[in-house]
Scaffold this motif. Structure first.
Motif, short mmCIF file in Angstrom:
data_model
loop_
_atom_site.label_atom_id
_atom_site.label_comp_id
_atom_site.label_asym_id
_atom_site.label_seq_id
_atom_site.Cartn_x
_atom_site.Cartn_y
_atom_site.Cartn_z
N TYR A 249 11.92 -58.91 9.10
CA TYR A 249 13.05 -59.82 9.35
C TYR A 249 14.36 -59.22 8.85
CZ TYR A 249 10.55 -63.96 11.05
OH TYR A 249 9.84 -64.85 11.81
N ALA A 250 14.31 -58.64 7.66
CA ALA A 250 15.53 -58.08 7.06
C ALA A 250 16.07 -56.91 7.86
CB ALA A 250 15.25 -57.65 5.62
N THR A 251 15.20 -56.18 8.54
CA THR A 251 15.63 -55.05 9.36
C THR A 251 16.55 -55.50 10.48
OG1 THR A 251 13.63 -53.77 8.90
CG2 THR A 251 14.84 -53.21 10.91
N TYR A 252 16.21 -56.63 11.09
CA TYR A 252 16.96 -57.10 12.25
C TYR A 252 18.10 -58.07 11.89
CZ TYR A 252 13.47 -54.72 15.01
OH TYR A 252 12.66 -53.74 15.56
N ALA A 253 18.19 -58.42 10.61
CA ALA A 253 19.37 -59.15 10.13
C ALA A 253 20.42 -58.09 9.81
CB ALA A 253 19.02 -59.98 8.90
N ARG A 254 21.28 -57.83 10.78
CA ARG A 254 22.14 -56.63 10.76
C ARG A 254 23.38 -56.80 9.90
NH1 ARG A 254 18.75 -52.78 12.86
NH2 ARG A 254 18.06 -53.29 14.98
N ASP A 255 23.85 -55.67 9.39
CA ASP A 255 25.18 -55.59 8.78
C ASP A 255 26.18 -55.30 9.89
OD1 ASP A 255 24.27 -55.95 6.17
OD2 ASP A 255 23.97 -53.80 5.87
N TYR A 256 27.12 -56.22 10.11
CA TYR A 256 28.18 -55.99 11.08
C TYR A 256 29.45 -55.55 10.34
CZ TYR A 256 25.06 -58.09 14.48
OH TYR A 256 23.98 -58.35 15.29
N ALA A 257 30.38 -54.98 11.09
CA ALA A 257 31.62 -54.44 10.50
C ALA A 257 32.32 -55.51 9.66
CB ALA A 257 32.54 -53.94 11.60
N GLY A 258 32.58 -55.18 8.41
CA GLY A 258 33.26 -56.11 7.52
C GLY A 258 32.41 -57.25 7.03
#
Length: 513
Positions: free
Chosen positions: A213-222
């Motif tokens: 789950y954590a893999t696909y909970a992405r970090d987006y810009a900012g």
């Protein structure tokens, strides 16, 4: 910074039943450790009257509100500088499907809240409403994602809806729903109580699922995420060991811990919130003090895998859990809030402050009308509980430098049983002011503190106190200020010595300048 050494002799006066005792207390100079403001966080679940009839009023309500968010509640929470708010659960989080709570309210599907009373949830309070509330409170949102009954795709798209500032199906829907720019939510829980209502999983299974789950909970810009793993219940040290070993410190910002103080220690008959004798009080405080042992042991396991303390221990459910008030829905968890609960709050927050190297976030359960609430409401009436007043006192510790303390507490004895009577924490804020929070759990005896501050130069001491005549005293809609903060006059400067008389059953916060 000048070296600060604080020695306190706890002297029993003639009023005390016990012989004179002396206790040395020392406070060391501040280092780099900070008491995170997020230790003072709160929790609001779709449970009972926390959201509905708490934060959220009817569409045509005469209670002052902004977009149906109750304004007197907002003002009260802003006063204590609520740093973060956890939502939508709790157990409710793992049956909550976020798309049911967006778009036109009259088109949102209804659902059954199977965990809490089997009531109909109309989804009128959803993602946009929650984030509007956080904006009004000027606090950070902490969202618990659905791992128990949800999917990886569902969670991934919720993160995208919240945080992505680009062209995608989720951002198009968000803009259609009136929010052009993303909220950039940082705190993100990957499930809740996955050992219980969140799926009855083993730690081995959950830790593998978390990684997915954590893999696909992405970090987006900012908008980098602070991913939070669903941690242990109480003294389940195997759960913490497994998560730290299998997930690893590089894949999570925090690991949760849940511990509730039960007056009887029995989940079946927990005990009354308002009708208890001294023996029941003693047992309650003994169970409260277990938080020290539980936090210490979980932290020691985390240290083994994460010696640099990168992963926060997040106690995102804590507080006293009693039987519900007579005549109320047992699924709504509505309980009154007494002076005893204020002593629990002060004690627990002192424990968290003293473990702030690892405990960097916590959430009292829950904000309004549920469990150890800060606020109780009844139609247009609102009352602040004794626990609220403790948070008002302790807000001085938020983001201050931690001052390490060493001392030996006198005992509070009942028959052949005894617990520590005194607990303390201290910090130094950005102006140089020292704040010392003291809790005396003994309901009969004062504690006299004779304090040598060594090389520290200070001119004034002021303070506030929370106490009342009876441990069972509560604030009600007809007597809203029975238990409240007052000016404390029991501290004085004598040369460079601080003398304090700490009353029985009290919480005191001192400020030295």
């Amino acid at each position: 910074m000048k070296k600060l050494i604080l020695s306190i002799a706890l002297l029993c006066s003639g009023l005390f039943a016990d012989a004179q005792t002396e206790t040395l207390l020392s406070i060391k100079p501040a280092g780099n450790q900070i008491v995170s403001k997020h230790i003072y966080g709160h929790f609001s679940e779709h449970l009972g009257r926390c959201i509905y009839d708490g934060f959220w009023v009817g569409e045509n309500s005469s209670i002052p509100n902004k977009g149906r968010i109750r304004l007197d509640v907002v003002d009260a929470l802003k006063k204590i500088k609520v740093p973060n708010l956890r939502w939508p659960g709790g157990c409710f989080a793992d049956e909550y499907h976020w798309r049911d709570g967006i778009g036109p309210r009259n088109e949102r599907p209804k659902m059954v809240n199977t965990n809490w009373g089997g009531v109909i949830e109309d989804n009128s309070f959803g993602t946009h409403e929650f984030l509007d509330l956080c904006k009004m409170l000027d606090c950070e949102p902490y969202i618990a994602g659905n791992v128990g009954s949800g999917t990886v795709e569902e969670m991934a798209k919720w993160v995208e809806y919240l945080n992505f500032d680009g062209v995608s199906p989720m951002t198009a829907i968000r803009k259609q729903n009136g929010m052009d720019k993303p909220w950039k939510v940082s705190f993100w829980g990957v499930g809740n109580e996955s050992w219980g209502c969140g799926g009855n999983m083993t730690p081995e299974y959950y830790s593998d699922l978390y990684r997915r789950y954590a893999t696909y909970a992405r970090d987006y810009a900012g908008a980098p995420l602070k991913r939070i793993a669903s941690g242990a219940s109480s003294d389940d040290y195997h759960w913490t060991e497994t998560c730290m070993k299998n997930i690893g410190p590089g894949r999570m910002w925090g690991l949760t811990l849940h511990y509730y103080t039960l007056p009887t220690g029995n989940w079946g008959a927990k005990g009354s919130a308002t009708k208890f004798d001294e023996e029941q009080y003693f047992n309650t405080m003994k169970n409260c003090l277990r938080m020290e042992e539980i936090v210490s042991k979980h932290a020691a396991i985390m240290d083994k895998y994460d010696p640099k303390k990168k992963v926060a221990l997040i106690v995102d459910e804590w507080g006293i859990w009693t039987d519900v008030e007579p005549g109320t829905n047992p699924g709504f968890l509505y309980q009154q809030n007494s002076l005893r609960d204020a002593l629990i709050a002060g004690t627990t927050l002192n424990i968290f402050n003293n473990h702030s190297d690892r405990v960097r976030m916590a959430n009292l359960a829950q904000t309004i009308n549920v469990l150890q609430a800060l606020i109780l409401t009844e139609k247009d009436k609102m009352v602040l509980t004794p626990t609220y007043h403790v948070f008002d006192l302790y807000k001085v510790h938020m983001d201050a430098k931690y001052l390490p303390i060493n001392f030996t507490s006198p005992d509070y004895s009942l028959g052949d049983k005894k617990i520590l009577a005194l607990n303390v924490s201290a910090s130094q804020d950005s102006t140089g002011a020292i704040h010392i929070s003291l809790v005396n759990l003994d309901p009969k005896n004062k504690i006299a503190l004779n304090t040598d501050l060594g090389e520290l130069k200070w001119k004034t001491v002021t303070g506030q106190i929370l106490t009342s005549a009876q441990l069972t005293d509560v604030n009600t809609f007809t007597n809203a200020n029975k238990v409240h903060n007052a000016k404390f006059t029991g501290a004085k400067k004598s040369g460079n010595t601080l003398k304090v008389e700490l009353p029985a059953q009290s919480v005191v916060v001192l400020e030295l300048k």
